[in-house]
Design a protein around this motif. Structure first.
Motif, short mmCIF file in Angstrom:
data_model
loop_
_atom_site.label_atom_id
_atom_site.label_comp_id
_atom_site.label_asym_id
_atom_site.label_seq_id
_atom_site.Cartn_x
_atom_site.Cartn_y
_atom_site.Cartn_z
N ARG A 139 0.41 -1.08 -0.28
CA ARG A 139 -0.20 -0.22 0.44
C ARG A 139 1.03 1.24 -0.16
N PHE A 140 0.72 2.04 -1.14
CA PHE A 140 1.92 2.92 -1.19
C PHE A 140 0.64 4.47 -0.54
N ARG A 141 0.96 5.88 -0.42
CA ARG A 141 0.94 6.85 0.20
C ARG A 141 0.76 7.59 -1.55
N ILE A 142 -0.11 8.03 -1.94
CA ILE A 142 0.27 9.49 -2.86
C ILE A 142 -0.79 10.50 -2.48
N ARG A 143 -0.02 12.20 -2.62
CA ARG A 143 -0.90 12.46 -3.64
C ARG A 143 -0.26 12.89 -4.43
N LEU A 144 -1.73 14.01 -5.00
CA LEU A 144 -1.68 14.88 -6.29
C LEU A 144 -1.81 15.97 -6.31
N ASP A 145 -1.18 16.91 -6.83
CA ASP A 145 -1.39 18.54 -6.99
C ASP A 145 -1.55 19.13 -8.23
N GLY A 146 -2.02 20.62 -8.04
CA GLY A 146 -1.91 21.36 -9.23
C GLY A 146 -3.16 20.61 -10.25
N PRO A 147 -2.88 21.43 -11.58
CA PRO A 147 -4.28 21.49 -12.59
C PRO A 147 -4.32 19.87 -13.20
N GLU A 148 -5.86 20.01 -13.78
CA GLU A 148 -5.27 18.40 -14.58
C GLU A 148 -4.77 18.88 -15.48
N GLY A 149 -4.33 18.20 -16.79
CA GLY A 149 -3.86 18.39 -17.85
C GLY A 149 -2.55 19.11 -18.38
N ALA A 150 -1.88 19.46 -17.35
CA ALA A 150 -1.02 20.56 -17.21
C ALA A 150 0.44 19.33 -16.87
N PRO A 151 1.27 19.73 -17.60
CA PRO A 151 2.69 18.78 -17.52
C PRO A 151 3.04 17.89 -15.85
N TRP A 152 3.15 16.39 -16.61
CA TRP A 152 3.65 15.89 -14.78
C TRP A 152 4.72 16.65 -14.58
N LEU A 153 5.03 16.77 -13.12
CA LEU A 153 6.18 16.51 -12.59
C LEU A 153 5.65 15.69 -11.30
N VAL A 154 7.36 14.10 -10.68
CA VAL A 154 7.21 13.14 -10.38
C VAL A 154 8.31 13.65 -8.73
N PHE A 155 8.25 13.94 -7.72
CA PHE A 155 8.75 13.92 -7.04
C PHE A 155 9.26 12.56 -5.70
N SER A 156 10.57 12.33 -5.71
CA SER A 156 10.74 10.82 -4.81
C SER A 156 11.69 11.24 -3.96
N ASN A 157 11.10 10.76 -3.07
CA ASN A 157 11.77 11.93 -1.28
C ASN A 157 13.17 10.11 -1.33
N SER A 158 14.03 10.85 -0.15
CA SER A 158 15.68 10.47 0.61
C SER A 158 14.66 9.08 1.26
N LEU A 159 16.12 8.41 2.01
CA LEU A 159 15.57 7.47 3.23
C LEU A 159 15.29 8.51 3.98
#
Length: 269
Positions: A14-34
């Protein structure tokens, strides 16, 4: 627009994800550190969330994501990111990662070029440093013996500059974030960092790559400058007055560097 938090069942976790920003906009993906979670990117979402659709997620065993039953490997972390991106439709995204997330970003770009259009890798490496396996084992043993509160104190002292340790506004939040990391989640991912390497794949990267490092993050500026010599379309920038997490310690300088890179290499809609 707005923030949407979900729990997603993928790849047996089970992963927790969060989506922000306007739908249809270009995508950014952020990945956290240890030892951090998706909130380590709050300053970046505030800066870019009005122009991009942003996917954040907690790496396995961190934040709100389930702790795996066994130790993991960097290949698993890259596969997690790919599965989550496909789940939300984030193809041809700019992928931004710090430390363990930076390694995830570079490996994913080499494995899944259809998903990743550009990479920002901050304060991360393409393989375990010489002697790193023993160093990681010492940290694992320390955590088991002393608990995550002690790990938090030790880590803040290592990650932040001396100047910031005198009262940076993010200090207490980061310390709490580290202390709340499940012990076995830390162990699972620290084990992944004990023995990994994909430097041979770097000359084959075809995405534009921005390499960033805090100027006061030990040998990291030197090692990341060396990565820029082997990644074809890459550049290296040093973030002044910052340690291991420049996005949280020096967000204005970090965001300026990332924003300029995205303006030149904006992902597709």
């Amino acid at each position: 627009m707005g923030t949407k938090t979900e729990t997603v069942q993928l790849r047996g976790l089970r992963f927790r994800i969060r989506l922000d920003g306007p739908e249809g906009a270009p995508w950014l993906v952020f990945s956290n550190s240890l030892l951090t979670d998706l909130t380590v990117w709050d300053d970046q979402v505030a800066a870019f969330g009005n122009r991009y659709r942003i996917l954040r997620y907690d790496q396995r065993g961190h934040g709100g994501t389930e702790v795996p039953a066994a130790a993991t490997h960097l290949d698993e972390l890259a596969a997690d990111a790919a599965a989550l991106m496909r789940h939300v439709g984030a193809t041809q995204a700019a992928f931004i990662g710090v430390s363990m997330g930076a390694a995830t970003a570079m490996l994913l770009a080499s494995r899944e070029p259809a998903l990743v259009s550009a990479v920002v890798a901050s304060d991360g490496q393409a393989g375990t440093a010489p002697g790193g396996a023993a160093s990681w084992q010492e940290r694992i043993d320390f955590a088991r013996a002393n608990g995550m509160e002690a790990v938090a104190e030790m880590t803040v002292a290592r990650w932040f500059t001396a100047r910031s340790r005198q009262g940076h506004p993010a200090l207490a939040r980061l310390r709490a974030m580290i202390a709340s990391t499940p012990l076995e989640g830390f162990v699972a991912c620290a084990t992944a960092l004990q023995n990994y390497g994909f430097r041979d794949a770097l000359p084959g990267l075809r995405q534009p790559v921005l390499l960033l490092a805090g100027a006061e993050d030990g040998a990291m500026p030197t090692s990341m400058r060396a990565l820029a010599e082997v990644i074809p379309d890459s550049r290296f920038l040093e973030i002044p007055q910052a340690g291991h997490l420049p996005g949280i310690e020096a967000p204005d300088a970090f965001n300026a560097a990332v924003g300029a890179f995205l303006a030149e290499h904006a992902p597709a809609r």
